[in-house]
Scaffold this active site. Structure first.
Site, PDB file in Angstrom:
ATOM      1  N   TYR A 185       0.844  -1.207   0.000  1.00 23.69           N
ATOM      2  CA  TYR A 185       0.000   0.000   0.000  1.00 23.69           C
ATOM      3  C   TYR A 185       0.871   1.246   0.000  1.00 23.69           C
ATOM      4  O   TYR A 185       1.911   1.283   0.669  1.00 23.69           O
ATOM      5  CB  TYR A 185      -0.886   0.035   1.247  1.00 23.69           C
ATOM      6  N   GLU A 238      -0.836   4.637  -0.042  1.00 23.07           N
ATOM      7  CA  GLU A 238      -1.807   5.745  -0.089  1.00 23.07           C
ATOM      8  C   GLU A 238      -1.105   7.070   0.184  1.00 23.07           C
ATOM      9  O   GLU A 238      -0.246   7.165   1.068  1.00 23.07           O
ATOM     10  CB  GLU A 238      -2.924   5.516   0.934  1.00 23.07           C
ATOM     11  N   ASP A 271     -10.188  14.917 -23.226  1.00 21.72           N
ATOM     12  CA  ASP A 271      -9.962  13.490 -22.969  1.00 21.72           C
ATOM     13  C   ASP A 271      -9.291  12.917 -24.222  1.00 21.72           C
ATOM     14  O   ASP A 271      -9.939  12.749 -25.260  1.00 21.72           O
ATOM     15  CB  ASP A 271     -11.316  12.823 -22.694  1.00 21.72           C
ATOM     16  N   THR A 289      -6.224   7.400 -21.120  1.00 18.98           N
ATOM     17  CA  THR A 289      -5.838   6.055 -20.712  1.00 18.98           C
ATOM     18  C   THR A 289      -4.398   5.879 -21.173  1.00 18.98           C
ATOM     19  O   THR A 289      -3.874   6.698 -21.930  1.00 18.98           O
ATOM     20  CB  THR A 289      -6.721   4.983 -21.392  1.00 18.98           C
ATOM     21  N   LYS A 310      -3.975   2.481 -24.913  1.00 23.31           N
ATOM     22  CA  LYS A 310      -4.473   2.460 -26.309  1.00 23.31           C
ATOM     23  C   LYS A 310      -3.297   2.782 -27.231  1.00 23.31           C
ATOM     24  O   LYS A 310      -2.352   1.998 -27.303  1.00 23.31           O
ATOM     25  CB  LYS A 310      -5.631   3.448 -26.456  1.00 23.31           C
ATOM     26  N   ARG A 338      -2.854  -1.086 -18.757  1.00 22.72           N
ATOM     27  CA  ARG A 338      -4.255  -0.675 -18.680  1.00 22.72           C
ATOM     28  C   ARG A 338      -4.420   0.280 -17.504  1.00 22.72           C
ATOM     29  O   ARG A 338      -4.395  -0.141 -16.343  1.00 22.72           O
ATOM     30  CB  ARG A 338      -5.107  -1.926 -18.482  1.00 22.72           C
TER      31      ARG A 338
HETATM   32  N1  DSN Z   1     -13.749   1.334 -24.344  1.00 21.50           N
HETATM   33  C1  DSN Z   1     -12.964   2.377 -24.963  1.00 21.50           C
HETATM   34  C2  DSN Z   1     -13.029   2.318 -26.430  1.00 21.50           C
HETATM   35  O1  DSN Z   1     -13.143   1.235 -26.979  1.00 21.50           O
HETATM   36  O2  DSN Z   1     -12.938   3.342 -27.079  1.00 21.50           O
HETATM   37  C3  DSN Z   1     -13.313   3.702 -24.458  1.00 21.50           C
HETATM   38  O3  DSN Z   1     -13.247   3.698 -23.091  1.00 21.50           O
END
Ligand code: DSN
Length: 414
Positions: free
Chosen positions: A54, A56, A200, A226, A229, A235
């Site tokens: 942990y 925090e 975003d 994120t 991607k 992730r």
């Molecule tokens: N699930 C993602 C996507 O496929 O674009 C977005 O969060």
């Protein structure tokens, strides 16, 4: 690479599914725009002993003893994220893009405040104010969409809506918008109505890091993403913001919405940011874009309605209404052939989100395994053959053999 030797001894059932999933990832063309292959170093960090503790709090101010090395790792991740995107402040603790967005809202909105986001059906994300998400339940959400002729964001319309509803925050960024977003225009509109601007960039982050898609960082109060991607990391999520928002962002993430940070994932994010600063990463992103454009052009030549006539990023959207196939049927048939895409609503779709009239196709993962323009032309042919013969098992099996052959020439995780 060995993924299961320890698991096999304890839990052969789970080990078996991991091995099967590995084979699926090796033998199929993964073309879901939001997916990628994380490098072995990223996988090693996420599977490391850093999961044991942990931590925090934040570096230098933790609630638990024994965090000396965790502090170093998080500091490195923060500094790299700031440098990579040219941001004042970075919070590397969000566990997903969704939680990054939640934390931004918590930092600057009160329940009932007005949020203006991109309509989910026009390519926005659930967390941009959809009524199904907490962003649409806690805050009063309004939406902008795209122009019905061009399928592009109509900035004058956004301005008009913003002037009418006077939002406290405007959210730009999308999950299914293939063109460059004009972040500077969003900033102008936000300033005109006195709103915060959140960009975003979950889908575009890798291209932005490589400098081939305009960055919202100079114009935005907050930027979320994120990291798995186009960025090709673990992730997870990330928040960047202007210095004046840093304290509120940190306390919105912890203790606002999260507890102990996933430090093994933060280590993997640090590695991801390091890799994203390399020349190799830039070349990869350039190829991702070339591949998406080649695929879009080839599909247009084959008669498909590629929305907006092409792409400025890693994804393309195809409206299948003229082909009399639903997105769902197309995605199922393509998966049988070994080409994995997702069904996707197209703007002004008349089908439900479970059926949809379109598919979304992305090039990050196939580019990561080494595919280039020539292979995109082959994939376009195969997509066409499957979509014209969605009930013909012989043709679909034949394409599947070709897909498997191609995948074996470009192996992953050997
Ligand atoms: N699930 C993602 C996507 O496929 O674009 C977005 O969060």
């Amino acid at each position: 690479m060995d993924f299961t030797s320890y698991i096999k001894n304890i839990d052969p059932e789970i080990a078996d599914f991991i091995e099967k999933e590995l084979k699926r990832q090796q033998e199929n063309l993964l073309m879901i725009a939001s997916e990628n292959y994380a490098d072995e170093a990223i996988l090693q960090a996420t599977g490391s002993i850093l999961t044991n503790k942990y931590a925090e709090g934040y570096p230098g101010k933790r609630f638990y003893q024994g965090t000396e090395y965790y502090d170093k790792i998080e500091e490195i991740a923060i500094e790299r994220a700031k440098k990579l995107f040219g941001a004042d402040h970075a919070n590397v603790q969000p566990t997903s893009g969704s939680q990054a967005n939640q934390a931004v809202y918590l930092s600057c909105l009160n329940p009932g405040d007005i949020l203006l986001g991109m309509d989910l059906s026009a390519g926005g994300h659930l967390t941009h104010g959809s009524s199904a998400s907490s962003s649409g339940k806690i805050y009063k959400a309004y939406y902008y969409g795209v122009d019905p002729q061009t399928y592009l964001i109509d900035y004058e319309k956004v301005r008009q809506i913003a002037k009418e509803i006077r939002p406290k925050i405007i959210v730009c960024g999308a999950s299914a918008y293939p063109r460059q977003i004009d972040f500077r225009k969003f900033k102008e509109i936000a300033d005109e109505v006195g709103a915060f601007l959140l960009a975003d960039i979950a889908h575009y982050a890798g291209l932005i890091a490589a400098g081939i898609y305009d960055s919202p960082v100079p114009y935005s109060d907050f930027v979320t993403t994120t990291t798995h991607k186009t960025l090709k990391g673990p992730r997870s999520g990330l928040i960047l913001c202007k210095e004046q928002h840093s304290k509120k962002i940190n306390s919105a993430v912890f203790p606002g919405i999260q507890g102990g940070p996933l430090m093994h994932v933060i280590a993997a994010k640090a590695i991801c940011f390091k890799k994203a600063m390399s020349e190799e990463f830039k070349k990869y992103q350039i190829q991702v874009l070339k591949n998406a454009r080649t695929l879009a052009d080839a599909l247009i030549k084959l008669g498909y309605k590629v929305l907006t006539g092409g792409t400025d990023c890693h994804l393309i959207l195809i409206d299948l209404r003229d082909n009399n196939i639903t997105g769902k049927d197309a995605a199922i048939a393509l998966e049988k052939a070994g080409i994995v895409v997702n069904k996707n609503a197209v703007p002004f779709d008349t089908q439900s989100p479970f059926i949809t009239s379109g598919i979304r196709i992305g090039t990050p993962a196939v580019t990561a395994r080494g595919l280039k323009e020539n292979e995109m032309l082959l994939i376009a042919e195969w997509l066409d053959a499957v979509l014209k013969n969605i009930n013909n098992e012989t043709i679909i099996n034949d394409i599947n053999k070709k897909v498997k052959n191609l995948c074996s020439e470009y192996p992953v995780y050997t």
